[in-house]
Enzyme design. Structure first.
Site, short mmCIF file in Angstrom:
data_model
loop_
_atom_site.label_atom_id
_atom_site.label_comp_id
_atom_site.label_asym_id
_atom_site.label_seq_id
_atom_site.Cartn_x
_atom_site.Cartn_y
_atom_site.Cartn_z
N GLU A 35 0.83 -1.20 0.00
CA GLU A 35 0.00 0.00 0.00
C GLU A 35 0.86 1.25 0.00
O GLU A 35 0.54 2.24 -0.66
CB GLU A 35 -0.93 0.01 1.23
CG GLU A 35 -2.11 -0.93 1.09
CD GLU A 35 -2.93 -0.64 -0.17
OE1 GLU A 35 -3.18 0.54 -0.46
OE2 GLU A 35 -3.29 -1.59 -0.88
N SER A 94 19.44 -7.85 -7.99
CA SER A 94 18.35 -8.14 -8.91
C SER A 94 18.66 -9.20 -9.98
O SER A 94 17.77 -9.95 -10.33
CB SER A 94 17.90 -6.86 -9.61
OG SER A 94 17.69 -5.84 -8.68
N HIS A 147 3.88 -10.04 -9.69
CA HIS A 147 5.33 -10.20 -9.61
C HIS A 147 5.93 -9.11 -8.73
O HIS A 147 6.70 -9.37 -7.83
CB HIS A 147 5.94 -10.14 -11.01
CG HIS A 147 7.42 -9.93 -11.01
ND1 HIS A 147 8.30 -10.90 -10.60
CD2 HIS A 147 8.19 -8.86 -11.32
CE1 HIS A 147 9.54 -10.44 -10.68
NE2 HIS A 147 9.49 -9.19 -11.10
N SER A 148 5.55 -7.89 -9.00
CA SER A 148 6.01 -6.77 -8.20
C SER A 148 4.97 -5.68 -8.33
O SER A 148 3.96 -5.86 -9.01
CB SER A 148 7.36 -6.26 -8.69
OG SER A 148 7.19 -5.53 -9.89
#
Lengths: 731, 358
Positions: free
Chosen positions: A156, A242, A371-372
């Site tokens: 959020e 990453s 996923h993100s």
């Protein structure tokens, strides 16, 4: 040779027998009897003529092949299989049996590797299982819930623009927490990026998570990486990077070091299903197998690599089957069954550490979340599918059913846990938003152990640019303390945690003016902030300089505690801290020097009437905006009109907002969850949102602001400088 | 600076090289007393022996290193220090570097060998995204500073596309790693020991042409040469030549030829390409007013371009001629055409003359 022959014959017979009984019998059926066979045995087993080959395929292949290799197979027409089977080629790597049958081992198996589980869908045990006791179970459950709530909050927060990015563990909570629970804290975690539950389990606090996601100066990663790129040497959790699968060969190297040191620990490397297609997956598994490194490779097969389903990722039976090709024992586990993951990882750890070898664990748990935050998975998969996994196969609910069945958990505890976690998270986010960003020096450190001359030179150049164009750079990195190590000094008594100075406050003279003006114009904020935040909790410093109330009857009009003490005009209420650096001293001097001048300039009798008006209006404003008591203060910030030409004296401008991201961010000053964003049509070049907040207040402050601004503008002390008021929320 | 025994022309005669050559560093007599004449691979081998001997947490690994390596640089290491510390790896460059990063991250000195610099590209991701950023991205909680990647680079007379490349420029674009190239046996030993002990990941390119060819007095003892320090190996006043590794011998020959025409050349060995020693080069260019850079790698985007730009930035008003670059051509490294591709002595000499007479 003899014993090998006997064993292989036995296995072959076993397989054949099975095959007869079950047409779909596979390679694994044979080898499963030796689940963790040693290389000598395995090399003997692998080249066996598998009777499990799909007969149709083998026929076709035989037809195709006879012509091309007919010569070399001249004797195969009349060779006796069984007789030839006893012969073997002694090849580097071990003996390989000969066969006269032209058969390819199958590329796919009819029957898939089964998935190990302990709990059924209703949270009831399927087998006798007592590895997890009450205390452990409750902690596991609590951490899973905490992980879930944390994900929701940060997700959020990203949606509100407070952080740039986030990835949830939804659906994979059990893998995170159970594997952490099954490991020792000495085991080194090489994460992919969806394993923060392990950190949580190991004691990384919610505040520390928040610090990383918000990239403030308390982030151990120094704000250099995107959110969720956690790392903590204290918790043996190597910083997330990453690129996919790069951690796997590194894990092999780390584990080799553990092996050399004879440590009772292993490395646990995580990867997703998509990552198995990377070359580094092969490199990692192969190196670990060859070097006999104690690594547990955990593949979180969640069905999706962003939008690519596993059917488009590989044609093998998932990932577990790949381990065998590298000579690594492997298992497939139900990732939504916390107990199964726990016992599998524990067994894997024992094997890795005791036998000094790698193990591969494939967990199956659908990725319920996107996923993100940069992804909307409904674009490539159906909502129904997601919902079904979310409701039917939620690992946390399933585990809860089990602990409830055991009588270890109740509704009351659930409520308490959830509300406590929420509170902690609100606090963590509030605190972290008030913290400053890491200082600019951190941009240049740690590239090498010491900054080389080119970096020293570049830092110098950059600082010159900043001094010239301060408004081009985010103030929360620079701040007045950019040139000092005074830490959070300005926040303590001038600015609320959720606000830092506009971009321009890097130069000492600005700082000095800022201080003097804010103290001068805003006794309210200073006093209130000071009184409520510091003095209340600390004895008044002995060296506090008492100053008589300003002339013209201020005392008479003193109301509402606005002038709760007499020190409002003096810097002395601030405790003398030895850590105060030079800019502060400069500021103090400037303040004292300007004190008398300012007194002369401002007819102080106007202040009380203004303040009395203001405080009630402020209260009204506060309640209308839903802010709680004591959350409001305001500071007056001097500004150079020429530096911010698009700002009027009230911080208004007709220009459209030029920094929407910042705007969004600054709009949420009043704590979590935020108010709906209400922006008046004003913006500023450097801080749109702040100006808008200012406007929200300006209606009640205008008379005073105008008065101060006009006075100062026409004064000889601050020629050309304009005083802006800005309102901020405290607490 | 003493430059002795420059024998043989590397380029231009089809056979390649002749006899002993050396580009020596000035050293004290004391050092020379204990020095032994050796070639470059033996110097490397000696450095590796010392590295393993002085640090029990040092490891040497790579393809075929166990038996001594295809260039014999790791000869005798496995026998002396055991298979656990000196070992073969699977044939997988990204695995070698990744493994090395992991090993180094645990506080070890990981000395990884990539058999040829031409094959370092599969490990590019591990070097660029992992090794170079390991410290920075973790806020200095973790580092892989103990990692040193050795790789033979450069022309060898018959290497063709895949045994001749000079990929240094790729790595010079990566903050977080150091790139070091020695020019001679004595340099190789001292620099390699520095790289191994440096707390940052280093890519160490060894001029494979010089492995056997370059012979020099190398001190027997354990010594280190500073990184990021260039060295003026020949004093001059008319033009500054900047180079590194094997190319220096070519440039040196050109300097000698130029001297016959009365041109006094200053020759600088950069040694460390990043972070490089701008100051030494700048000081020299301020003195001479002219600069020539030469490397085997293709001219476009080569590290010479970076040096050139930096010098123009700093010495624009002092420059009396455009910066000259004599480098490899912008083609893949050729086999038959290698003598045409290479920045040969006469190419360098011509450029020196053109620059001086500009």
């Amino acid at each position: 040779m003899a014993s090998w022959g006997r064993r292989s014959t036995a296995v072959a017979h076993h397989v054949r027998a099975f095959f007869t009984a079950n047409k779909t019998a596979q390679i694994r059926i044979g080898t499963r009897r030796y689940p963790f066979f040693n290389p000598a045995v395995s090399s003997a087993l692998v080249p066996r003529p598998w009777p499990c080959i799909n007969s149709m395929t083998s026929l076709i292949l035989v037809d195709h092949f006879t012509s091309s290799v007919a010569g070399s197979q001249a004797d195969s027409r009349h060779a006796d299989d069984d007789k030839d089977d006893d012969l073997a080629i002694d090849f580097p790597g071990g003996k390989v049996a000969y066969t006269t049958k032209l058969r390819f081992i199958s590329g796919s198996s009819g029957k898939r590797i089964p998935c190990y589980r302990v709990l059924d869908d209703n949270g009831e045990l399927l087998i006798n299982f007592n590895e997890v006791k009450k205390e452990l179970a409750v902690k596991m459950y609590s951490d899973m819930v905490t992980l879930q709530i944390m994900d929701t909050f940060f997700y959020e927060a990203q949606r509100q623009g407070r952080i740039s990015f986030y990835m949830t563990s939804s659906g994979e909570e059990a893998i995170n927490i159970s594997s952490a629970a099954a490991l020792s804290k000495d085991d080194i975690i090489m994460p992919q990026y969806r394993e923060h539950g392990i950190l949580l389990w190991r004691g990384f606090t919610l505040q520390e998570f928040a610090n990383q996601c918000f990239g403030n100066r308390d982030d151990v990663g120094k704000g250099r990486q995107m959110p969720i790129h956690y790392g903590s040497s204290k918790h043996n959790f190597v910083t997330v990077s990453s690129p996919i699968a790069t951690q796997l060969p590194q894990a092999a190297g780390m584990a080799y070091s553990l092996k050399m040191d004879k440590k009772d620990a292993c490395v646990v490397a995580f990867i997703g299903d998509g990552g198995t297609s990377e070359g580094d997956f092969h490199a990692g598994l192969n190196f670990a197998a060859v070097m006999e490194s104690p690594v547990i490779f955990v593949c979180r097969n969640n069905g999706w690599a962003i939008s690519t389903p596993i059917s488009e990722q590989f044609r093998s039976d998932g990932v577990a089957v790949k381990g065998q090709a590298y000579g690594i024992p492997s298992i497939r586990v139900d990732g939504t069954d916390a107990l199964a993951v726990y016992s599998a990882i524990r067994a894997a750890r024992n094997m890795a550490v005791n036998e000094q070898r790698p193990v591969l664990v494939e967990t199956l748990a659908y990725r319920v979340g996107h996923h993100s935050t940069s992804d909307d998975s409904t674009k490539y998969r159906s909502l129904d599918e997601i919902e079904q996994w979310k409701t039917d196969r939620d690992p946390v609910n399933r585990f809860r059913k089990w602990i409830e069945l055991n009588g270890w958990w109740s509704e009351r505890e659930e409520t308490e846990l959830r509300s406590s976690v929420k509170k902690q998270l609100m606090k963590a986010i509030q605190v972290t938003e008030g913290r400053k960003k890491p200082p600019l020096t951190e941009l240049f450190t740690d590239v090498y152990d010491l900054p080389p001359s080119n970096l020293v030179e570049q830092e110098k150049q950059l600082r010159e640019t900043i001094n010239k164009y301060p408004m081009d750079f985010p103030s929360d990195v620079l701040g007045p303390a950019a040139c000092t190590d005074d830490g959070d000094w300005p926040h303590h008594f001038l600015l609320p945690p959720s606000l830092s100075l506009p971009y321009g406050w890097v130069r000492d003279r600005f700082l000095a003016r800022f201080l003097s003006l804010s103290l001068m114009v805003v006794p309210y904020s200073v006093e209130r902030a000071w009184c409520s935040r510091r003095i209340r909790h600390r004895p008044e410093p002995a060296n506090a300089r008492k100053i008589a109330a300003p002339p013209s009857g201020l005392g008479v009009h003193r109301r509402e505690g606005c002038f709760g003490c007499n020190r409002w005009f003096s810097p002395s209420p601030f405790p003398r801290r030895s850590s105060f650096g030079s800019p502060v001293r400069v500021a103090r001097k400037a303040l004292i020097a300007s004190e008398q001048e300012v007194r002369k300039l401002l007819p102080w009798h106007r202040l009380p009437s203004f303040l009395s008006t203001t405080s009630s209006q402020l209260r009204r404003w506060r309640s209308r905006e839903g802010l709680c008591e004591g959350t409001l203060a305001f500071v007056a910030v001097p500004s150079v009109v020429s530096a911010f030409p698009d700002l009027g004296s009230h911080g208004e401008s007709t220009r459209p907002p030029s920094f929407p991201k910042w705007t969004h961010r600054w709009s949420t000053l009043n704590g979590f969850p935020s108010l709906p964003v209400k922006f008046p049509a004003v913006c500023s070049r450097y801080d749109y949102a702040r100006a808008s907040v200012f406007k929200a207040l300006s209606f009640c402050l205008n008379p005073f602001v105008d008065f101060v601004v006009q006075t100062l503008r026409s004064s000889s002390v601050f020629p050309g400088h304009v005083c802006l008021c800005t309102c901020v929320a405290l607490d | 600076m003493a430059l002795r025994n420059i024998i043989g022309k590397r380029i231009g005669n089809g056979i390649g090289l002749v006899g002993r050559r050396s580009l020596s560093t000035a050293t004290s007599d004391v050092e020379n007393r204990n020095a032994k004449s050796m070639n470059l691979y033996s110097a490397i081998n000696q450095a590796l022996h010392l590295a393993l001997e002085t640090d029990p947490r040092a490891f040497v690994f790579g393809e075929d290193v166990s038996f001594g390596g295809v260039f014999r640089c790791t000869t005798g290491l496995a026998d002396r220090f055991g298979k656990a510390r000196v070992f073969n790896t699977p044939l997988c460059e990204q695995g070698i570097v990744g493994f090395g990063i992991g090993l180094a991250a645990m506080g070890n000195r990981a000395i990884a060998e990539i058999q040829f610099a031409d094959y370092i590209y599969p490990a590019f991701d591990q070097i660029v995204n992992e090794a170079a950023k390991f410290r920075y991205r973790s806020g200095n909680q973790f580092n892989c500073g103990g990692l040193t990647i050795r790789a033979p680079y450069g022309a060898v007379g018959h290497g063709g596309h895949y045994h001749s490349q000079s990929p240094e420029a790729f790595f010079c674009h990566v903050p977080g790693i150091k790139v070091v190239i020695p020019r001679s046996p004595r340099q190789a030993k001292g620099l390699l020991l520095s790289c191994i002990r440096d707390p940052n990941p280093v890519v160490f390119f060894e001029p494979k042409w010089l492995y056997r060819l370059a012979v020099e007095e190398v001190p027997e003892h354990d010594y280190m040469l500073p990184l990021s320090k260039a060295e003026v190996i020949r004093q001059g006043s008319d033009i500054t030549l900047v180079g590194w590794g094997a190319q220096l011998s070519i440039m040196e020959q050109a300097c000698i030829e130029a001297e016959k025409d009365g041109i006094s050349c200053e020759l600088i060995d950069l040694k460390t390409l990043i972070p490089w020693d701008k100051e030494t080069v700048e000081a020299s260019v301020r003195k001479t007013g002219r600069v020539l850079i030469s490397h085997e790698a293709p001219v476009t985007g080569g590290f010479g371009a970076e040096i050139s730009a930096s010098i123009v930035e700093r010495c624009f008003l002092r420059l009396e001629a455009p910066v000259a670059r004599v480098c490899g051509l912008d083609t893949p490294f050729p086999l038959v055409f290698e003598p045409f591709y290479m920045p040969s002595k006469n190419k360098v000499l011509d450029a020196i003359k053109a620059t001086v007479n500009y």
